[in-house]
Design an enzyme around this catalytic site. Structure first.
Site, PDB file in Angstrom:
ATOM      1  N   CYS A 117      -1.974  17.770-127.046  1.00 13.92           N
ATOM      2  CA  CYS A 117      -2.332  18.309-126.127  1.00 13.92           C
ATOM      3  C   CYS A 117      -4.059  19.492-126.492  1.00 13.92           C
ATOM      4  O   CYS A 117      -4.704  19.453-125.931  1.00 13.92           O
ATOM      5  CB  CYS A 117      -1.840  19.682-125.398  1.00 13.92           C
ATOM      6  N   HIS A 254      -5.351  25.999-122.490  1.00 12.44           N
ATOM      7  CA  HIS A 254      -4.662  24.385-122.321  1.00 12.44           C
ATOM      8  C   HIS A 254      -3.563  25.458-121.541  1.00 12.44           C
ATOM      9  O   HIS A 254      -2.996  25.564-121.652  1.00 12.44           O
ATOM     10  CB  HIS A 254      -4.099  24.073-123.839  1.00 12.44           C
ATOM     11  N   ASN A 284       2.244  21.722-118.006  1.00  7.91           N
ATOM     12  CA  ASN A 284       1.816  20.816-119.033  1.00  7.91           C
ATOM     13  C   ASN A 284       1.447  19.380-118.682  1.00  7.91           C
ATOM     14  O   ASN A 284       2.333  18.525-118.963  1.00  7.91           O
ATOM     15  CB  ASN A 284       2.410  21.611-120.434  1.00  7.91           C
TER      16      ASN A 284
HETATM   17  N1  COA Z   1      16.687  27.597-117.283  1.00  5.58           N
HETATM   18  C1  COA Z   1      17.052  27.948-117.714  1.00  5.58           C
HETATM   19  N2  COA Z   1      17.557  28.280-118.701  1.00  5.58           N
HETATM   20  C2  COA Z   1      16.851  27.703-120.292  1.00  5.58           C
HETATM   21  C3  COA Z   1      16.129  26.201-119.790  1.00  5.58           C
HETATM   22  C4  COA Z   1      15.173  26.737-118.485  1.00  5.58           C
HETATM   23  N3  COA Z   1      15.029  25.553-118.088  1.00  5.58           N
HETATM   24  N4  COA Z   1      15.545  26.098-121.033  1.00  5.58           N
HETATM   25  C5  COA Z   1      15.664  26.526-121.341  1.00  5.58           C
HETATM   26  N5  COA Z   1      16.457  28.319-120.942  1.00  5.58           N
HETATM   27  C6  COA Z   1      17.561  29.702-121.739  1.00  5.58           C
HETATM   28  C7  COA Z   1      18.254  28.872-123.229  1.00  5.58           C
HETATM   29  O1  COA Z   1      19.213  28.007-123.136  1.00  5.58           O
HETATM   30  C8  COA Z   1      18.315  29.776-124.233  1.00  5.58           C
HETATM   31  O2  COA Z   1      19.900  30.673-123.295  1.00  5.58           O
HETATM   32  P1  COA Z   1      20.272  31.284-124.540  1.00  5.58           P
HETATM   33  O3  COA Z   1      20.597  32.513-124.506  1.00  5.58           O
HETATM   34  O4  COA Z   1      22.003  31.454-123.400  1.00  5.58           O
HETATM   35  O5  COA Z   1      20.537  30.600-126.075  1.00  5.58           O
HETATM   36  C9  COA Z   1      17.439  30.849-123.235  1.00  5.58           C
HETATM   37  O6  COA Z   1      17.121  30.415-122.195  1.00  5.58           O
HETATM   38  C10 COA Z   1      16.161  31.770-123.917  1.00  5.58           C
HETATM   39  O7  COA Z   1      15.921  30.016-124.346  1.00  5.58           O
HETATM   40  P2  COA Z   1      13.968  30.074-125.402  1.00  5.58           P
HETATM   41  O8  COA Z   1      14.413  28.694-125.619  1.00  5.58           O
HETATM   42  O9  COA Z   1      14.232  30.952-126.555  1.00  5.58           O
HETATM   43  O10 COA Z   1      13.614  30.417-124.276  1.00  5.58           O
HETATM   44  P3  COA Z   1      12.226  30.394-124.248  1.00  5.58           P
HETATM   45  O11 COA Z   1      11.359  32.541-123.490  1.00  5.58           O
HETATM   46  O12 COA Z   1      11.166  30.392-125.993  1.00  5.58           O
HETATM   47  O13 COA Z   1      11.354  29.512-123.011  1.00  5.58           O
HETATM   48  C11 COA Z   1      10.287  27.692-122.831  1.00  5.58           C
HETATM   49  C12 COA Z   1      11.431  28.236-123.677  1.00  5.58           C
HETATM   50  C13 COA Z   1      10.699  26.103-123.633  1.00  5.58           C
HETATM   51  C14 COA Z   1       9.498  27.417-121.468  1.00  5.58           C
HETATM   52  C15 COA Z   1       9.269  28.216-124.026  1.00  5.58           C
HETATM   53  O14 COA Z   1       9.768  28.324-126.122  1.00  5.58           O
HETATM   54  C16 COA Z   1       7.475  27.439-124.303  1.00  5.58           C
HETATM   55  O15 COA Z   1       7.073  27.600-122.891  1.00  5.58           O
HETATM   56  N6  COA Z   1       7.397  27.093-125.435  1.00  5.58           N
HETATM   57  C17 COA Z   1       6.291  26.705-125.924  1.00  5.58           C
HETATM   58  C18 COA Z   1       6.660  24.966-125.316  1.00  5.58           C
HETATM   59  C19 COA Z   1       4.625  23.959-125.389  1.00  5.58           C
HETATM   60  O16 COA Z   1       3.924  24.721-125.077  1.00  5.58           O
HETATM   61  N7  COA Z   1       4.736  23.856-125.624  1.00  5.58           N
HETATM   62  C20 COA Z   1       3.725  22.274-125.837  1.00  5.58           C
HETATM   63  C21 COA Z   1       2.719  22.603-126.370  1.00  5.58           C
HETATM   64  S1  COA Z   1       1.195  21.990-126.074  1.00  5.58           S
END
Ligand code: COA
Length: 330
Positions: A117, A254, A284
């Protein structure tokens, strides 16, 4: 007379495939909801390329616009550099070679850069160096991705986040510092490699499970490092250049997650009106994310010549980078 030459961002272009994949569509594919995705990411929809649309095709569409807006012909281009993590072919031929060929550009430097990215900031850095060395005059840089080709549409932790698209720009020469790329800083730390990966090479991992054919991400851990790094990176480049955040006309981060963008924005006191946002409509798009966002603001008549842009990227590797640019396009 001072004849010093500087690199200038002369134009911008972008392309998004027609097909829209909405959060509602994803509700029927994985256990998720529109409400969860919007609340946790700010994403409402993303674009998906058709089966016969390759990363190079997206890149070509964006490039045509950038070349036209720079007032150039393809024969004026003396290098093509493409940043992508979803190349048409694994390693060779480079997607930059294919883009150049599809544009009818021959016998020039063409190569790809793999910096996920942060790819657009990396190729901007290379183009700036090549221009300011005096060897090149007009470099086409392209960030293009067909991320749908490496996503597992049964994994709700990743498939909701990414989309396809391309952005391109011409980096040319100027003698006027007020339309120059002022500074770029890029960096990487491979100790974090395992947190965000595309499929591993068959050469080194011949026995990989099918699941490893897709992008893998530890979302929560990536999130924390992303916020910290994006923030410190921007503070560093502003301080280094003795520029206050209030002097920046457009903050163009980004577009990975609205919560990441807002955390950085609030720490730096950037008002939302000065922050370019496209994450809600494209998700993204990795290396294409920043040029697509610049293009969006440009097409909305928000960016004009001489405006100070602040770019800020973070991605797999981990890689990161930022740039201060006086926009040099018309
Ligand atoms: N829909 C519903 N629930 C979801 C889900 C979805 N698409 N994805 C994850 N969950 C659930 C998880 O299973 C978890 O459930 P649990 O509490 O029962 O275990 C809960 O939501 C929280 O998960 P978590 O991973 O802690 O959520 P989060 O707030 O961190 O959001 C992302 C997840 C992926 C959106 C977030 O971590 C993110 O954006 N990370 C950075 C990603 C990124 O930018 N990547 C590229 C870098 S360039």
């Amino acid at each position: 007379m001072d004849n010093k030459i500087f690199a200038s961002l002369k134009s911008i272009g972008a392309y998004a495939p027609k097909k829209i994949l909405s959060n509602k569509d994803l509700e029927s594919m994985v256990d998720t909801s529109d409400e969860w995705i919007v609340q946790r990411t700010g994403i409402k929809e993303r674009r998906i390329a058709s089966d016969d649309e390759l990363t190079s095709d997206l890149g070509v569409m964006a490039s045509k616009l950038a070349i036209k807006r720079a007032g150039l012909k393809t024969r004026d281009i003396d290098a093509v550099i493409c940043a992508t993590l979803t190349p048409d072919f694994l390693c060779m031929p480079a997607t930059a070679c294919i883009i150049a060929s599809k544009l009818g550009i021959k016998n020039i430097l063409a190569f790809d850069v793999s910096a996920a990215c942060s790819g657009f900031i990396y190729i901007l850095y290379l183009a700036k160096s090549l221009i300011e060395s005096g060897v090149h005059k007009n470099i086409l840089i392209v960030g293009a991705e067909k991320l749908s080709s490496v996503l597992d549409y049964t994994d709700r932790g990743t498939c909701i986040l990414f989309g396809d698209g391309a952005g391109a720009a011409i980096v040319g020469v100027t003698t006027d510092k007020r339309e120059a790329i002022l500074d770029i800083q890029i960096s990487a730390d491979g100790d974090y490699a395992h947190l965000l990966m595309t499929p591993r090479s068959r050469a080194t991992h011949p026995k990989d499970e099918k699941t490893l054919e897709y992008l893998q991400m530890a979302g929560n851990e990536v999130f924390k490092v992303a916020v910290k790094t994006l923030t410190s990176d921007v503070i560093e480049i502003l301080n280094k250049n003795n520029i206050k955040s209030s002097q920046v006309n457009h903050f163009i981060p980004h577009q990975a997650n609205l919560r990441i963008i807002n955390a950085v924005r609030e720490k730096l006191d950037f008002p939302i009106e000065k922050t370019v946002l496209t994450v809600h409509k494209y998700g993204n798009t990795s290396a294409a994310s920043i040029p697509m966002a610049i293009n969006e603001a440009y097409e909305d008549n928000k960016i004009k010549k001489g405006d100070l842009l602040l770019l800020d990227a973070f991605g797999g590797g981990f890689t990161w980078g930022s740039s201060l640019i006086y926009f040099g396009g018309e």
